[in-house]
Design a protein around this motif. Structure first.
Motif, PDB file in Angstrom:
ATOM      1  N   ALA A 121       0.880  -1.199   0.050  1.00  0.00           N
ATOM      2  CA  ALA A 121      -0.176   0.037   0.010  1.00  0.00           C
ATOM      3  C   ALA A 121       0.932   1.311   0.085  1.00  0.00           C
ATOM      4  O   ALA A 121       1.602   1.623   0.974  1.00  0.00           O
ATOM      5  N   ALA A 122       0.882   1.978  -1.095  1.00  0.00           N
ATOM      6  CA  ALA A 122       1.706   3.034  -1.507  1.00  0.00           C
ATOM      7  C   ALA A 122       0.785   4.358  -1.269  1.00  0.00           C
ATOM      8  O   ALA A 122       0.419   4.882  -2.621  1.00  0.00           O
ATOM      9  N   GLY A 123      -0.100   4.862  -0.100  1.00  0.00           N
ATOM     10  CA  GLY A 123      -0.947   5.659  -0.004  1.00  0.00           C
ATOM     11  C   GLY A 123      -0.648   7.066  -0.681  1.00  0.00           C
ATOM     12  O   GLY A 123      -1.631   7.656  -1.360  1.00  0.00           O
ATOM     13  N   GLU A 124       0.436   7.571  -0.323  1.00  0.00           N
ATOM     14  CA  GLU A 124       0.835   9.113  -0.844  1.00  0.00           C
ATOM     15  C   GLU A 124       1.320   8.965  -2.326  1.00  0.00           C
ATOM     16  O   GLU A 124       1.158   9.896  -2.815  1.00  0.00           O
ATOM     17  N   TYR A 125       1.641   7.697  -2.764  1.00  0.00           N
ATOM     18  CA  TYR A 125       1.962   7.569  -4.181  1.00  0.00           C
ATOM     19  C   TYR A 125       0.754   7.456  -4.965  1.00  0.00           C
ATOM     20  O   TYR A 125       0.530   7.905  -6.087  1.00  0.00           O
ATOM     21  N   GLY A 126      -0.139   6.932  -4.129  1.00  0.00           N
ATOM     22  CA  GLY A 126      -1.689   6.881  -4.718  1.00  0.00           C
ATOM     23  C   GLY A 126      -2.010   5.603  -5.416  1.00  0.00           C
ATOM     24  O   GLY A 126      -3.026   5.448  -6.182  1.00  0.00           O
ATOM     25  N   GLU A 127      -1.435   4.479  -5.157  1.00  0.00           N
ATOM     26  CA  GLU A 127      -1.797   3.098  -5.527  1.00  0.00           C
ATOM     27  C   GLU A 127      -1.485   1.958  -4.550  1.00  0.00           C
ATOM     28  O   GLU A 127      -0.712   2.068  -3.579  1.00  0.00           O
ATOM     29  N   ARG A 128      -2.294   0.962  -4.731  1.00  0.00           N
ATOM     30  CA  ARG A 128      -2.135  -0.345  -3.929  1.00  0.00           C
ATOM     31  C   ARG A 128      -1.773  -1.418  -4.829  1.00  0.00           C
ATOM     32  O   ARG A 128      -2.713  -1.435  -5.567  1.00  0.00           O
ATOM     33  N   THR A 129      -1.287  -2.424  -4.459  1.00  0.00           N
ATOM     34  CA  THR A 129      -1.245  -3.852  -5.316  1.00  0.00           C
ATOM     35  C   THR A 129      -1.588  -4.860  -4.331  1.00  0.00           C
ATOM     36  O   THR A 129      -1.202  -4.737  -3.066  1.00  0.00           O
ATOM     37  N   TRP A 130      -2.125  -6.045  -4.560  1.00  0.00           N
ATOM     38  CA  TRP A 130      -2.423  -7.076  -3.527  1.00  0.00           C
ATOM     39  C   TRP A 130      -2.737  -8.372  -4.385  1.00  0.00           C
ATOM     40  O   TRP A 130      -2.998  -8.290  -5.715  1.00  0.00           O
ATOM     41  N   ALA A 131      -2.323  -9.546  -3.796  1.00  0.00           N
ATOM     42  CA  ALA A 131      -2.590 -10.753  -4.310  1.00  0.00           C
ATOM     43  C   ALA A 131      -2.794 -11.795  -3.535  1.00  0.00           C
ATOM     44  O   ALA A 131      -2.278 -11.751  -2.220  1.00  0.00           O
ATOM     45  N   THR A 132      -3.472 -12.859  -3.574  1.00  0.00           N
ATOM     46  CA  THR A 132      -3.359 -14.076  -2.947  1.00  0.00           C
ATOM     47  C   THR A 132      -2.931 -15.268  -3.681  1.00  0.00           C
ATOM     48  O   THR A 132      -3.355 -15.345  -4.769  1.00  0.00           O
ATOM     49  N   ARG A 133      -2.427 -16.312  -3.170  1.00  0.00           N
ATOM     50  CA  ARG A 133      -2.015 -17.499  -4.081  1.00  0.00           C
ATOM     51  C   ARG A 133      -3.001 -18.069  -4.614  1.00  0.00           C
ATOM     52  O   ARG A 133      -4.251 -18.453  -4.132  1.00  0.00           O
ATOM     53  N   GLY A 134      -3.045 -18.257  -5.817  1.00  0.00           N
ATOM     54  CA  GLY A 134      -4.249 -18.887  -6.697  1.00  0.00           C
ATOM     55  C   GLY A 134      -5.187 -17.790  -7.079  1.00  0.00           C
ATOM     56  O   GLY A 134      -6.179 -18.284  -7.682  1.00  0.00           O
ATOM     57  N   GLY A 135      -5.301 -16.476  -6.693  1.00  0.00           N
ATOM     58  CA  GLY A 135      -6.283 -15.551  -6.704  1.00  0.00           C
ATOM     59  C   GLY A 135      -5.914 -14.462  -7.796  1.00  0.00           C
ATOM     60  O   GLY A 135      -6.950 -13.809  -7.989  1.00  0.00           O
ATOM     61  N   GLY A 136      -4.885 -14.472  -8.378  1.00  0.00           N
ATOM     62  CA  GLY A 136      -4.404 -13.405  -9.055  1.00  0.00           C
ATOM     63  C   GLY A 136      -3.770 -12.147  -8.380  1.00  0.00           C
ATOM     64  O   GLY A 136      -3.838 -11.986  -7.470  1.00  0.00           O
ATOM     65  N   ALA A 137      -3.466 -11.286  -9.234  1.00  0.00           N
ATOM     66  CA  ALA A 137      -2.767  -9.954  -8.755  1.00  0.00           C
ATOM     67  C   ALA A 137      -3.784  -8.794  -9.245  1.00  0.00           C
ATOM     68  O   ALA A 137      -4.208  -8.767 -10.364  1.00  0.00           O
ATOM     69  N   PHE A 138      -3.624  -7.780  -8.504  1.00  0.00           N
ATOM     70  CA  PHE A 138      -4.599  -6.533  -8.600  1.00  0.00           C
ATOM     71  C   PHE A 138      -3.939  -5.399  -8.130  1.00  0.00           C
ATOM     72  O   PHE A 138      -3.071  -5.139  -7.403  1.00  0.00           O
ATOM     73  N   LEU A 139      -4.236  -4.119  -8.997  1.00  0.00           N
ATOM     74  CA  LEU A 139      -3.654  -2.732  -8.862  1.00  0.00           C
ATOM     75  C   LEU A 139      -4.956  -1.968  -8.557  1.00  0.00           C
ATOM     76  O   LEU A 139      -5.791  -1.971  -9.375  1.00  0.00           O
ATOM     77  N   GLY A 140      -5.009  -0.996  -7.579  1.00  0.00           N
ATOM     78  CA  GLY A 140      -5.884  -0.117  -7.568  1.00  0.00           C
ATOM     79  C   GLY A 140      -5.342   0.881  -6.472  1.00  0.00           C
ATOM     80  O   GLY A 140      -4.138   1.302  -6.175  1.00  0.00           O
ATOM     81  N   THR A 141      -6.518   1.763  -6.073  1.00  0.00           N
ATOM     82  CA  THR A 141      -5.975   2.725  -4.991  1.00  0.00           C
ATOM     83  C   THR A 141      -6.389   2.438  -3.734  1.00  0.00           C
ATOM     84  O   THR A 141      -5.771   2.919  -2.656  1.00  0.00           O
ATOM     85  N   ASN A 142      -7.071   1.363  -3.566  1.00  0.00           N
ATOM     86  CA  ASN A 142      -7.394   0.766  -2.299  1.00  0.00           C
ATOM     87  C   ASN A 142      -7.818  -0.647  -2.278  1.00  0.00           C
ATOM     88  O   ASN A 142      -7.514  -1.324  -3.474  1.00  0.00           O
ATOM     89  N   GLY A 143      -8.215  -1.318  -1.237  1.00  0.00           N
ATOM     90  CA  GLY A 143      -8.384  -2.846  -1.394  1.00  0.00           C
ATOM     91  C   GLY A 143      -9.808  -3.082  -2.179  1.00  0.00           C
ATOM     92  O   GLY A 143     -10.376  -4.276  -2.174  1.00  0.00           O
TER      93      GLY A 143
END
Length: 267
Positions: A121-143
């Protein structure tokens, strides 16, 4: 042991909530510039914002998973469990202290030695990435507003290839590896030094093609390992070694390009 999707989904919600809680205090300190800076034994800076953020993250995670263990940048290891949360409340404290937004909150979950979940989570930069095993990877500004991301299809170095490097001090002290890196750079189209969270976010969404770092620790990159892998990439140590708690270097990229770089750097 295979973890149920329902468990991973619940753990991901908790990780996002923990990142949100940390971000409130981090943002307040960063924008007010009202923090003292101390120097730790390893000569790296720490602030009250780091400590407060780690405490906020743990409060959220402990409420959700009271039996889990924790490994935080500021407080070290706590507890004994097959589930270990890895926490770097402000990865990039030097950037935080200097007043530019290339810092992030890193939260990952390891189960029986394998990383299974990550939130960067890079709040001041303005983006967040997240992933779970087998669930894919995602990019956004929050969850809650993410889009699926994938690494590039690069298979070889050329005019369109972009490499980003992080800390290279120990690699620079190894003439053979330094020359190998020079060879990779000479064959690529661009060389950048985005560093910290940023080049892994760029890698996972296909904006750059290869990340090389020789000096880091697992807390710097644990969630990013999951993100890169779930985005279709390969993430290992520079010598191809596995990612575990002793990790001290990183080589990450699409499968074909990773293999090419690994052959050059590990030979």
């Amino acid at each position: 042991m295979t973890l149920a999707r329902t468990f991973l989904d619940r753990a991901l919600v908790a990780a996002h909530t923990a990142a949100d809680a940390a971000e409130v205090g981090i943002r307040a300190h960063y924008r007010a510039r009202d923090f003292a800076v101390e120097t730790k034994a390893d000569a790296t800076p720490v602030t009250e914002a780091d400590r407060e953020a780690e405490a906020a993250i743990k409060r959220v995670l402990r409420a959700a998973f009271p039996g889990h263990a924790y490994y935080g940048e500021e407080e070290g290891r706590e507890g004994d469990s097959d589930f270990l949360w890895l926490i770097d409340p402000i990865d990039g404290t030097k950037s935080f202290v200097r007043g530019y937004p290339f810092f992030s909150t890193q939260i990952a979950l390891m189960h029986e030695g394998e990383l299974v979940l990550g939130v960067s989570a890079a709040g001041e930069y303005g983006e967040r990435t997240w992933a779970t095993r087998g669930g894919g990877a995602f990019l956004g500004t929050n969850g809650r507003d993410g889009r699926a991301i994938r690494v590039s299809g690069a298979r070889e170095l050329g005019p369109a290839t972009a490499i980003s490097t992080g800390n290279l001090k120990s690699l620079a002290c190894d003439p053979r590896r330094w020359n190998a890196l020079a060879g990779l750079v000479a064959r690529s189209g661009r060389i950048r030094g985005y560093g910290d969270f940023l080049h892994y976010h760029l890698l996972a969404r296909g904006a750059i093609d290869l990340v090389i770092e020789s000096d880091l620790n697992i807390l710097d990159v644990a969630p990013l390992v999951v993100v890169v892998r779930e985005a279709g990439g390969v993430f290992t140590a520079l010598d191809g070694g596995k990612v575990d708690l002793s990790l001290s270097s990183a080589l990450a990229g699409p499968p074909g390009l990773h293999g090419l770089a690994l052959e050059a750097l590990a030979a």
